[in-house]
Design an enzyme around this catalytic site. Sequence first.
Site, PDB file in Angstrom:
ATOM      1  N   SER A  19       0.850  -1.188   0.000  1.00 40.26           N
ATOM      2  CA  SER A  19       0.000   0.000   0.000  1.00 40.26           C
ATOM      3  C   SER A  19       0.888   1.241   0.000  1.00 40.26           C
ATOM      4  O   SER A  19       2.114   1.146   0.014  1.00 40.26           O
ATOM      5  CB  SER A  19      -0.896   0.007   1.238  1.00 40.26           C
ATOM      6  OG  SER A  19      -0.121   0.349   2.372  1.00 40.26           O
ATOM      7  N   LYS A  20       0.248   2.373   0.009  1.00 41.77           N
ATOM      8  CA  LYS A  20       0.929   3.673   0.015  1.00 41.77           C
ATOM      9  C   LYS A  20       2.012   3.749   1.111  1.00 41.77           C
ATOM     10  O   LYS A  20       3.029   4.411   0.935  1.00 41.77           O
ATOM     11  CB  LYS A  20      -0.093   4.777   0.292  1.00 41.77           C
ATOM     12  CG  LYS A  20      -0.588   5.680  -0.804  1.00 41.77           C
ATOM     13  CD  LYS A  20       0.149   6.219  -1.817  1.00 41.77           C
ATOM     14  CE  LYS A  20       0.793   7.172  -2.550  1.00 41.77           C
ATOM     15  NZ  LYS A  20       1.509   6.792  -3.689  1.00 41.77           N
ATOM     16  N   ARG A  21       1.729   3.088   2.227  1.00 41.60           N
ATOM     17  CA  ARG A  21       2.680   3.121   3.345  1.00 41.60           C
ATOM     18  C   ARG A  21       4.063   2.629   2.937  1.00 41.60           C
ATOM     19  O   ARG A  21       5.065   2.963   3.542  1.00 41.60           O
ATOM     20  CB  ARG A  21       2.201   2.217   4.492  1.00 41.60           C
ATOM     21  CG  ARG A  21       1.102   2.777   5.342  1.00 41.60           C
ATOM     22  CD  ARG A  21       0.777   1.811   6.467  1.00 41.60           C
ATOM     23  NE  ARG A  21       0.411   0.487   5.958  1.00 41.60           N
ATOM     24  CZ  ARG A  21       1.144  -0.606   6.111  1.00 41.60           C
ATOM     25  NH1 ARG A  21       2.279  -0.576   6.758  1.00 41.60           N
ATOM     26  NH2 ARG A  21       0.737  -1.760   5.613  1.00 41.60           N
ATOM     27  N   GLY A  80       5.619   3.314   0.301  1.00 40.71           N
ATOM     28  CA  GLY A  80       6.299   4.215  -0.636  1.00 40.71           C
ATOM     29  C   GLY A  80       5.577   4.237  -1.962  1.00 40.71           C
ATOM     30  O   GLY A  80       4.354   4.076  -2.005  1.00 40.71           O
TER      31      GLY A  80
END
Length: 456
Positions: free
Chosen positions: A230-232, A234
């Site tokens: 996910s976005k977490r 990067g």
Amino acid sequence: MTSAETAQNRKEKQEVRVRFAPSPTGALHIGGGHTALFNWLWARHTGGRFILRIEDTDRARSTAAYEETIMSGMNWLGLDWDEGPDRGGDYGPYRQSERLDLYREHAGRLVAEGRAYRDGEAILFKVLPGQDLSFDDVVYGRIETTSDGLREKDSDALKDIVLIKSDGMPTYNYAVVIDDHLMAISHVIRGEDHISNTPKQILLYRALGWEVPQFAHLPMILGRDKKKLSKRHGATSVYEFRDMGYMPDSVFNFLALLGWSAGEDREIFTRGEAASLFELSRVTRKAAVFDPDKLNFINQEHLKRLDPMVRLAMVRPFWLEAGLPVENHDDAWLAGALTLMEGRGRTAREMAEFSDYFVSFEPVKARYSADAVPDDLRPGLRDFFGVLLSLPDWTPENLEEAARRWVADHGVKMKDYAMTLRFALTGMKVSPGIFEVAVHLGRDEVRRRLEHYALI
Ligand code: GLU
């Protein structure tokens, strides 16, 4: 012939027809790119067709701009499609919002046959108990399930399947069946998060009297912490990788290795090589870990293999972005500088950063002042550089030989002298062989830089 008959005819020929069916509600993400890529590989491996279908029934969230970005993301990765909204084909239209009549027509038929019913404006499919909906997934193997699993949450009652919602739009599970059949899709290759939707779709294929395609679900992609990517973690959109200076060839190569291997520890390959080696049956169901170090390694390997002029084309935008006067040099010379840089920099962006001193002296001045050069070293340095600058034949070998002789004669360490030269020319602690850099920059430019630091 009706379109359904045409589809059936095509199917009988056993042509591989696969599709990527994104919803245009965001950019092309790693997961979507991965799915598109595996479909492309299978189509190209088999000489089949790769179809792009836009699933834009969520009218509130779908935009033409996202559709564009998804297509250009696919183009960037080198995933060309044979049929799609932009290029047509015999099975169009290729946007679900343009196929509403088809969805209504087949839902109407199910109502007429007593398999579905109307509830206001909506049409629902009646789920009957005890039906075997098991299937053989090419990747996950046998998946056993029955219609008894299609229950209301926290209840024993079977949950009927909505086909058409009261706003007239089809649901995903219904539209996907209509489209995959009418588009004569032979293999449905998609993310494993759709395994749970598959039984419902099989139920609808059967009710419609249609052959069920082969399903091949792709493993989930995890971050290094083993959590769903996910976005977490990067960058997740394909374009972020482009902007960081990764080559499309490398991102392609890297994505292809998530859940598949080319065999014999083969890690670096071109699109064409991957297409010829690819086997759907060799895709693993084990979740694949997205490892940025591996992407860097792959990118570096692809950068090394590039034709110098193509490498220049990759790096140039990043020099320009840094405001460097690229136009002051000719292309062959710049490409030669990058050849010296080979193996340095994991991305085109890093390669541009690590080689900026070739393009201009300005960044060197900004990094290095020569203040730290001890005064007692300066006379020696001037003599040393004077000898080098006056060598008749300016080759890396001659410079190196003269430098070795000079330090031996003076009983000093090469390191102190070569390092000062490196700082004065590049402003950096590491660079390619400094005599090679000096020769590429040219005697005049080297003199100019040394003069600036009062080292000559
Ligand atoms: N539009 C669906 C998605 O993006 C397609 C799923 C499928 O391939 O069936 O997840």
